[in-house]
Design an enzyme around this catalytic site. Structure first.
Site, PDB file in Angstrom:
ATOM      1  N   HIS A 129     115.725  50.766  40.540  1.00  0.00           N
ATOM      2  CA  HIS A 129     115.447  49.635  39.891  1.00  0.00           C
ATOM      3  C   HIS A 129     116.244  48.610  39.061  1.00  0.00           C
ATOM      4  O   HIS A 129     117.693  48.853  39.620  1.00  0.00           O
ATOM      5  CB  HIS A 129     114.170  49.893  38.774  1.00  0.00           C
ATOM      6  CG  HIS A 129     113.101  50.918  39.670  1.00  0.00           C
ATOM      7  ND1 HIS A 129     112.183  50.476  40.289  1.00  0.00           N
ATOM      8  CD2 HIS A 129     113.162  52.253  39.496  1.00  0.00           C
ATOM      9  CE1 HIS A 129     111.571  51.462  40.962  1.00  0.00           C
ATOM     10  NE2 HIS A 129     111.953  52.664  40.342  1.00  0.00           N
ATOM     11  N   GLU A 166     112.774  53.294  33.073  1.00  0.00           N
ATOM     12  CA  GLU A 166     113.310  54.014  34.348  1.00  0.00           C
ATOM     13  C   GLU A 166     114.601  53.368  34.511  1.00  0.00           C
ATOM     14  O   GLU A 166     115.614  54.100  34.795  1.00  0.00           O
ATOM     15  CB  GLU A 166     112.227  54.025  35.538  1.00  0.00           C
ATOM     16  CG  GLU A 166     112.821  54.869  36.411  1.00  0.00           C
ATOM     17  CD  GLU A 166     112.121  54.734  37.744  1.00  0.00           C
ATOM     18  OE1 GLU A 166     110.908  54.246  37.911  1.00  0.00           O
ATOM     19  OE2 GLU A 166     112.429  55.120  38.909  1.00  0.00           O
ATOM     20  N   HIS A 221     116.075  58.082  40.250  1.00  0.00           N
ATOM     21  CA  HIS A 221     114.692  57.612  39.605  1.00  0.00           C
ATOM     22  C   HIS A 221     114.235  58.628  38.669  1.00  0.00           C
ATOM     23  O   HIS A 221     114.676  59.810  38.415  1.00  0.00           O
ATOM     24  CB  HIS A 221     113.882  57.497  40.909  1.00  0.00           C
ATOM     25  CG  HIS A 221     114.090  56.490  41.823  1.00  0.00           C
ATOM     26  ND1 HIS A 221     113.527  55.179  41.849  1.00  0.00           N
ATOM     27  CD2 HIS A 221     115.076  56.331  42.788  1.00  0.00           C
ATOM     28  CE1 HIS A 221     114.041  54.374  42.964  1.00  0.00           C
ATOM     29  NE2 HIS A 221     114.700  55.262  43.402  1.00  0.00           N
ATOM     30  N   GLU A 302     113.825  62.148  41.839  1.00  0.00           N
ATOM     31  CA  GLU A 302     112.970  61.961  40.593  1.00  0.00           C
ATOM     32  C   GLU A 302     113.134  62.979  39.579  1.00  0.00           C
ATOM     33  O   GLU A 302     112.592  64.001  39.707  1.00  0.00           O
ATOM     34  CB  GLU A 302     111.509  61.833  41.146  1.00  0.00           C
ATOM     35  CG  GLU A 302     111.229  60.951  42.333  1.00  0.00           C
ATOM     36  CD  GLU A 302     110.976  59.579  41.742  1.00  0.00           C
ATOM     37  OE1 GLU A 302     111.166  59.136  40.483  1.00  0.00           O
ATOM     38  OE2 GLU A 302     110.656  58.705  42.651  1.00  0.00           O
TER      39      GLU A 302
HETATM   40 ZN    ZN Z   1     111.857  54.562  40.630  1.00  0.00          ZN
END
Ligand code: ZN
Length: 339
Positions: A129, A166, A221, A302
């Site tokens: 992102h 995030e 992430h 993640e």
């Molecule tokens: Zn993400």
């Protein structure tokens, strides 16, 4: 990352626990010891750099090209452990006494913490992102081709309930990992370094590995899972040969990188495997453009569930983020220095 559909689970062949433990210990103990020294060097800077240092990093980024490879610069000084403002105790793994024969010749992994261990190697880190995506919804909602489907260019990502995004998390951890890997001699390229107003799109993130001639890539992430679920997981590419995508050459090495990252991240952070998704901290997916279109070994991690209060507390702690970066850097180092 956020998703709209449940991800398929695909557990890799299980290795013997004894073999896995022995292998991980042989790789990680020397890495953690060396890494802890690096952590000591940057921890003091990391405690209060989440605002100012980011701005400085963006200002110092090279103006040419869409991607950034900034050199590591050592801090002016470090405080001793336990001193006011100094670093806390290192991760438990770093305190383990080496058990290897001290007279034995050093292996590749044992010398991985040196300043030249990764000389000549290039690593791509993809901070998931972009903090600016929320202000550029038109641009990031544009559809792009990921081989077997079309998908949004990028998303805003998730955040903790308190509003820590995030995108802020991924950029911070990626910069910390870059510092560790650069100190080991690697050339580290960040897909974005806070130097772009939005994006880049997921197809460009995937192709950045080839552009950088990277030997390996990790996309960082934080998940936006159910509040009752916690833990981390690594996502490896499923084989996708469709349209413009053909990642068949990277499936096997990415699987090796994924296993190393799962074990290394767990050792460095103490974070448990996700209890709400994946299996044993591992998932395999064919719906991620960043994996479908990559032509260099690549996995996603993640690092935790930002919607879970326990994980959110960890992910907002700069010291935990340093451990997260250590786990990522150690996995990449092991991947590049072992077979
Ligand atoms: Zn993400």
């Amino acid at each position: 990352m956020t998703r709209t559909t449940a991800a398929p689970h695909d557990e890799p062949p299980r290795r013997s626990r004894l073999l896995r433990t022995t292998t991980v210990a042989a790789v990680l103990v020397p890495l953690c010891l060396a890494g802890w020294l690096g952590w000591q060097a940057v921890a003091d800077r990391g405690r209060d750099d989440t605002g100012a240092a980011h701005a400085a990093g963006a200002a110092a980024a090279p103006p040419s090209g869409p991607f950034s490879a900034a050199p590591f610069s050592a801090p002016a000084g470090t405080a001793p452990p336990g001193a006011p403002g100094g670093a806390a105790d290192p991760p438990a793994a770093a305190q383990a006494a080496p058990t290897a024969d001290p007279t034995a010749a050093p292996t590749a992994s044992e010398s991985a913490g040196s300043a030249t261990a990764l000389a000549g190697r290039t690593v791509l880190i993809d901070p998931g992102h972009n903090p600016g995506n929320a202000a550029h919804t038109t641009e990031i909602n544009r559809q792009v081709d990921i081989g077997n489907a079309r998908k949004e260019c990028d998303t805003t990502g998730t955040s903790t309930n308190a509003g820590y995004s995030e995108a802020e998390y991924t950029l911070d951890v990626s910069r910390r990992a870059r510092a560790i890997l650069t100190a080991r001699g690697a050339t580290v390229v960040l897909v974005q370094d806070g130097d772009q107003s939005w994006g880049p799109c997921i197809d460009a993130r995937a192709k950045a590995g080839a552009t950088a001639h990277a030997d390996a890539a990790v996309s960082v992430h934080g998940d936006g899972g159910p509040p009752g679920g916690s833990g981390f997981h690594v996502i490896m590419p499923a084989k996708v040969v469709a349209g413009t995508a053909d990642n068949s050459a990277i499936v096997a090495p990415s699987h090796r990188l994924g296993l190393l990252l799962r074990d290394s991240f767990h050792a460095a952070t103490g974070e448990p495997y996700a209890d709400y998704i994946a299996s044993q901290g591992l998932d395999t997916r064919s719906d991620l453009g960043g994996l479908n279109l990559s032509t260099v070994p690549k996995v996603f991690i993640e690092c935790g569930n930002m919607r879970n209060s326990t994980d959110a507390k960890r992910m907002t702690d700069p010291q935990w983020r340093q451990q997260a970066a250590q786990g990522i850097a150690d996995a990449l180092t092991a991947f590049l220095t072992t077979r």
